[in-house]
Design a protein around this motif. Sequence first.
Motif, short mmCIF file in Angstrom:
data_model
loop_
_atom_site.label_atom_id
_atom_site.label_comp_id
_atom_site.label_asym_id
_atom_site.label_seq_id
_atom_site.Cartn_x
_atom_site.Cartn_y
_atom_site.Cartn_z
N ARG A 85 0.69 -1.40 -0.27
CA ARG A 85 0.05 0.11 -0.01
C ARG A 85 0.79 1.29 -0.27
NH1 ARG A 85 -5.28 -0.63 0.48
NH2 ARG A 85 -6.33 -2.69 1.36
N ASN A 86 2.16 1.15 -0.07
CA ASN A 86 2.97 2.24 -0.05
C ASN A 86 3.66 2.14 -1.38
OD1 ASN A 86 5.54 3.69 0.26
ND2 ASN A 86 5.35 3.57 2.39
N TYR A 87 3.61 3.37 -2.26
CA TYR A 87 3.67 3.40 -3.47
C TYR A 87 5.25 3.30 -3.71
CZ TYR A 87 4.33 5.07 -8.41
OH TYR A 87 4.83 5.19 -9.54
N ALA A 88 6.21 3.73 -2.81
CA ALA A 88 7.48 3.68 -2.79
C ALA A 88 7.95 2.18 -2.74
CB ALA A 88 8.18 4.59 -1.81
N TYR A 89 7.23 1.51 -1.89
CA TYR A 89 7.68 0.22 -1.82
C TYR A 89 7.27 -0.52 -2.92
CZ TYR A 89 8.38 0.56 3.00
OH TYR A 89 9.10 0.75 4.32
N GLN A 90 6.12 -0.17 -3.68
CA GLN A 90 5.67 -0.82 -4.75
C GLN A 90 6.93 -0.74 -6.05
OE1 GLN A 90 1.83 0.28 -6.51
NE2 GLN A 90 0.72 -0.30 -4.66
N VAL A 91 7.31 0.55 -6.12
CA VAL A 91 8.48 0.88 -7.04
C VAL A 91 9.63 0.10 -6.85
CG1 VAL A 91 9.89 2.66 -7.94
CG2 VAL A 91 7.55 3.10 -7.37
#
Length: 545
Positions: A85-91
């Motif tokens: 749910r954290n966009y930075a983690y997704q990236v």
Amino acid sequence: MKTAAIYTRVSSDQQKDKKTIGSQVDELLHFAQEQGYLVPEEYIFRDEGYSGAILVRPGLERVRDLSAEGQIQAVLIYSPDRLSRNYAYQVVLMDEFASCGTEVLFINSPKADTPEEALLLQFQGMIAEYERAIIKERSRRGKRFKAKSGVVSVLCGAPYGYNYIKKTDDTSAYYEINEQEASVVREMFRMYTEDFCGIGTVARKFTSEKIPTRKNIGKWERSVIWAMLRNPAYCGKACYGKTEHAERQRITKPLRAQGGFVAQSGCNREKPREEWIEIAVPAIISQETFDIAQERLKNNKLHSQRNTKVETLLQGMMVCSECGYSLYRTHTTTSAKKKIYYYRCFGSDAYRFEGVRKCNCKPIRQDYLDNIVWQQLVALLEEPKLIQREVEKRVEETKKASPVIKQKEIIVKQRTKLLQSMDKLLDAYQEGLITIVQLRKRMPDLQKRINTIDKELESLKNHELALDQRLQLLDAESFTSQLGLNVKQLDIKEKKKILRLLVKEVVVGDDIIDIKHSIPLKEAKNEKNSKSYQLCTRSNISVTK
């Protein structure tokens, strides 16, 4: 056909109970079949009860390991928020999978803005968040890899009893036993496991004897003793990754005093034992001694005096046969204002489980159940030959499976390797590969480590002799004969001590009381199958051994 892995996640216990993760797996398997991907059963990973705001999850870690090893070509995920749910983690994760040549496929992408549009809207904040996340994650993964490789430097220093030797150009960092402190550690475990002293007693003794702590503080705190007793490094298994950062779920008494708010909403919690990464270090105590200490810590937590308002014989030893929850003590008041005490199952309280009971176990009279269990135990003690035979059997097993022998084998192998290293250095000097300066620099360190190992071997020999002497003193017949004379004069505390020595747990059901002893009772059969009507009305209760 390409090989793929399936990753699914639900964050709450309610979603876990409703088995919503099963629907994700079904749709992903159907999608894999349509796209022509092969998904082995062991490549289906489920993270149940893990928040999408954290990056460290067991199933996700395994998927990342498979991707790094080149075992899979694609990862199938229900939607991006299942990944994180954290966009930075997704990236971070998407970049990591792409660098390994692994394709990430979502079957239900959200209808909101694309990642690129979200990045433009919050450009500066997202880039900063991404940088922090990737640095933190690379550091964590690097430490985890080093821990798996057995590198001690990831542990950030050595506990009491060891000296941390920093790495050099020739050797990596390692733990060296500090004999002065190690003797204190051995004495602490001996007092706790053999003399059955409490943590407070150990702390007071060390303080009164003015034994210096690691920080040279005169007073030994109980929390320090407790942490040392739980540290597996002392039995040769230093562990990395024992705790993790998580959201605070409990509002403790100090927080309630502050209105239920605290600036730091997170806390550290202990991870499951199977997720710890073990690193081999020199052992100060045996594995057997450490296991005894852990068992006693567990029992002390269960039977702690701070959790006891009124002493009862079966406190912390009863288990419901229907739901597996423990039983607690409660009471009811009659019209004559007389209190009658009962044992009641936690699972039968609907208010504890959102209005839904886990079982229908009926309350049981405390005095009746205590009396039945104690009478059965007294009957057992009248057969000392049975107990003595079991004692002799366990003594023989203890001698055969003694961890001292295994520990000696490991230490002897370490000594042999060090001697081989010294021989290689001498050969290299004779052949002119190293100078006399290099030889003098490296040889003392090896000799020092050999001397330390020799002291450990001597200590193990003394421990082995002491163990043999203790085992020879075990005599069940004299114990039971003395106990039979004073059985009616024992108070509740003494009865509890005897009960915990001979009984593991008492399983309580609607029509049976199962007393699980610490020794097998094949000869003590319940031939009469005696009945008891005292536990609850309108039913017959059979008592079994």
